[in-house]
Design a protein around this motif. Structure first.
Motif, PDB file in Angstrom:
ATOM      1  N   LEU A 182      34.290  36.292  34.447  1.00 13.12           N
ATOM      2  CA  LEU A 182      35.590  35.857  34.184  1.00 13.12           C
ATOM      3  C   LEU A 182      35.873  34.353  34.441  1.00 13.12           C
ATOM      4  O   LEU A 182      36.400  33.642  33.576  1.00 13.12           O
ATOM      5  N   ARG A 183      35.101  33.698  35.614  1.00  7.03           N
ATOM      6  CA  ARG A 183      35.176  32.219  35.705  1.00  7.03           C
ATOM      7  C   ARG A 183      34.483  31.678  34.600  1.00  7.03           C
ATOM      8  O   ARG A 183      34.705  30.300  34.191  1.00  7.03           O
ATOM      9  N   ALA A 184      33.515  32.316  33.750  1.00 11.84           N
ATOM     10  CA  ALA A 184      32.995  31.521  32.597  1.00 11.84           C
ATOM     11  C   ALA A 184      33.780  31.553  31.416  1.00 11.84           C
ATOM     12  O   ALA A 184      33.314  31.129  30.324  1.00 11.84           O
ATOM     13  N   ASP A 185      35.004  32.327  31.517  1.00 10.27           N
ATOM     14  CA  ASP A 185      35.913  32.497  30.299  1.00 10.27           C
ATOM     15  C   ASP A 185      37.216  31.666  30.643  1.00 10.27           C
ATOM     16  O   ASP A 185      37.525  31.442  31.657  1.00 10.27           O
ATOM     17  N   SER A 186      37.699  31.124  29.283  1.00 13.77           N
ATOM     18  CA  SER A 186      38.862  30.427  29.466  1.00 13.77           C
ATOM     19  C   SER A 186      40.199  31.194  28.898  1.00 13.77           C
ATOM     20  O   SER A 186      41.146  30.528  28.821  1.00 13.77           O
ATOM     21  N   ARG A 187      40.102  32.600  28.743  1.00 15.43           N
ATOM     22  CA  ARG A 187      41.031  33.076  28.080  1.00 15.43           C
ATOM     23  C   ARG A 187      41.880  33.898  28.985  1.00 15.43           C
ATOM     24  O   ARG A 187      42.718  34.818  28.590  1.00 15.43           O
TER      25      ARG A 187
END
Length: 454
Positions: free
Chosen positions: A440-445
C-alpha cells in the motif's frame, strides 16, 4: 473519543480481509497447475489437522440494494438456480480431484451473496447435501448463511438447519424507513424480529446482525433508534461497519449523491452513537467493526487468542485452507489467493471446460507472509510480536517507524519485539495495518481504490 483523532486518521484504506489486499496482487494469476500445487500443499496440512472451509457465493438478488459492494446479478428469474448449482458442484469436483483419495473434512461453510435465500429451500438442500457427499463433517463444524429479512422464510430456516446450519447473519443495515427506501432495501422490523425469534426457536445457536453507519439520509437519531431495536432483539454478535461510497466501482450508488451522505463530522457522530449504544448494552469490541456478547464464541475466541479473520470475516473456526466456490469467490491457502471469474457466464464456461475458473490471484513472497502474520495478529489480538528472526523483515521495521505518530497519539505502544493497539486505538486498527502494509505504501492510488477507514 477524541474527535480530532477521528478526523486525523479517517483516510482511504483497505478493509483487510487479506494481505496483500486484492488491488495489490501480482498482475498475472497463478497458472492452474501452480494453484493446484499450493491447494494440495495446504490441504495436506489443514484437512486432517483442522478440516477445511468452504465459502459459496450465491450472487443472485431480485432487486439491487444500492449500498451493496458485492458481486451480484439482479433477476427475478429463478430458473437460474439449478444451472448455477450444477456449475458449483462441477467446480467442487475439480477441487476434489486435487485431493485424490483423502476425504475432505468440512469444518466451515458460509453461504454469501448476493442473496443466498434467493434460492429455494429445496435447491439449497440439494446444494449442501451434494457438496457434502463423499465428505466428512468435522465434529465442531460451523455452517452459516446470510439472510435477507425480506425473503427468508421459515422453510429456508428449517431446510438449512436440517443440513447442519446453526449460524445466521441477518442484514439489518438500518431500521429507518427513509434510509431503507433510498438504499432500495425492502424489509421491516417485524420481519427481522420474526426471523431472529424463529431461528432461535428452530435451534440456531448464533444470530448476527449487520448494521451500517454513514448511509444516505442517516442521522444520529436514526442510529440510536436502530440500536435500541437491535438491543431489544439481542443478537449474539453485530457487525457495525462503515458504508463504503465507491460509485466509480458500484454505479448503483449513483442513485444518490454525496450531498445525501452525512458529512465527516456527522458520520463520526453516527459511529460514536452506535458504538456507545452497543457497549452500554454489554457488547464487547472484538476487532474491526465487530461486537459480541461475552457468551458468544467470537468473544471467547478473542479472549483465548483463537480469533481468526479471512474473506468470510471474523471466525473462531480457523482452517488453513479456504476454498471459494462460485462467481467472484476467493480461495486462500495461506501461501496464496485465487479469485474466480466475476461474470457468471465466464465462470460457467471455464468450469464447463474442466478448468478452475481463476482469473486473478497472488502467491505470497517471504515478506508478504511475514507482514500478513503481523497484520492478522493486530486484527485478531490487538498485538503482535517478533522475537523470532524469521518473523522480521526490513518492511516490518519500516512500518514500525511509520507508527511513531500513532504512538505519540496514544493509539499504539511499541516496545522491543512487540506492537500493541491501546484501548484508545481500537477504532484505528486499519490505520495501524496500513502502516505495516508495504504494498500500500508503495502505491499512490489509495484515494481512488478505497473508502474511508472510519
Amino acid at each position: 473519543m477524541d474527535k480530532d483523532l477521528l478526523f486525523k486518521y479517517n483516510i482511504p484504506g483497505p478493509r483487510y480481509t487479506s494481505y496483500p489486499t486484492v488491488p495489490y496482487w501480482q498482475k498475472d494469476a497463478p497458472t492452474q497447475s501452480r494453484w493446484e500445487e499450493t491447494v494440495w500443499d495446504a490441504y495436506k496440512i489443514s484437512n486432517q489437522k483442522e478440516g477445511i472451509s468452504l465459502y459459496i457465493h450465491l450472487p443472485y438478488c431480485e432487486s439491487l440494494c444500492t449500498y451493496c459492494g458485492c458481486n451480484t446479478r439482479i433477476t427475478i428469474n429463478h430458473a437460474v438456480e439449478e444451472q448455477y448449482i450444477r456449475t458449483l458442484l462441477k467446480e467442487w469436483s475439480l477441487y476434489k480431484r486435487i485431493f485424490e483419495d483423502e476425504r475432505p473434512i468440512i469444518k466451515e461453510i458460509h453461504l454469501g451473496g448476493g442473496t443466498p435465500t434467493f434460492f429455494s429451500p429445496k435447491n439449497l438442500t440439494l446444494l449442501i447435501t451434494s457438496l457434502l457427499a463423499d465428505c466428512d463433517v468435522h465434529p465442531q463444524a460451523q455452517f452459516s448463511f446470510e439472510a435477507h429479512p425480506g425473503n427468508t422464510t421459515d422453510e429456508h430456516l428449517t431446510a438449512l438447519y436440517q443440513v447442519g446450519f446453526r449460524r445466521i447473519s441477518i442484514g439489518v443495515q438500518d431500521f429507518n424507513p427513509a434510509v431503507l427506501a433510498v438504499i432500495n432495501r425492502h424489509q421491516t422490523f417485524e420481519q427481522v424480529k420474526h426471523l431472529t425469534e424463529k431461528s432461535r426457536e428452530i435451534g440456531y445457536t448464533s444470530v448476527n446482525y449487520d448494521v451500517i453507519y454513514g448511509l444516505p439520509l442517516q442521522k444520529s437519531c436514526y442510529i440510536m433508534e436502530t440500536m435500541m431495536k437491535v438491543v431489544q432483539l439481542k443478537p449474539d454478535r453485530i457487525a457495525y461497519y462503515s458504508y463504503a461510497h465507491v460509485p466509480w466501482i458500484k454505479p448503483g450508488q449513483r442513485r444518490y449523491t454525496e450531498a445525501d451522505l452525512p458529512d465527516p463530522d456527522k458520520k463520526m457522530a453516527l459511529y460514536e452513537t452506535g458504538k456507545n449504544a452497543l457497549e452500554l448494552a454489554g457488547y464487547k469490541d472484538i476487532g474491526m467493526d465487530h461486537f459480541a456478547l461475552e457468551k458468544d464464541s467470537l468473544y471467547q475466541a478473542s479472549i483465548n487468542g483463537n480469533l481468526h479473520r479471512n474473506f468470510m470475516g471474523y471466525t473462531d473456526a480457523h482452517t488453513q485452507l479456504l476454498i471459494g466456490l462460485g462467481a467472484s469467490s476467493i480461495s486462500d491457502t495461506w501461501w496464496g489467493f485465487a479469485q474466480n471469474e466475476k461474470k457468471i457466464e465466464d465462470y460457467t464456461q471455464r468450469v464447463n471446460n474442466g478448468k478452475l475458473p481463476i482469473f486473478k490471484g497472488h502467491l505470497l513472497t517471504k515478506e508478504d507472509l511475514i507482514l500478513r502474520k503481523h497484520i492478522l495478529n493486530l486484527m485478531t489480538r490487538f498485538e503482535t510480536t517478533w522475537q523470532d528472526p524469521k518473523d522480521t523483515c526490513d518492511e516490518l521495521y519500516e512500518g514500525l517507524q511509520r507508527l511513531e505518530e500513532m504512538q505519540d497519539d496514544g493509539l499504539v505502544e511499541i516496545t522491543p519485539y512487540k506492537l500493541q493497539i491501546t484501548e484508545a486505538g481500537r477504532s484505528f486498527i486499519r490505520n495501524a495495518c496500513m502502516a505495516l502494509d508495504a504494498r500500500l505504501r508503495a502505491d499512490s492510488r489509495k484515494s481512488e481504490l478505497f473508502s474511508k477507514t472510519i
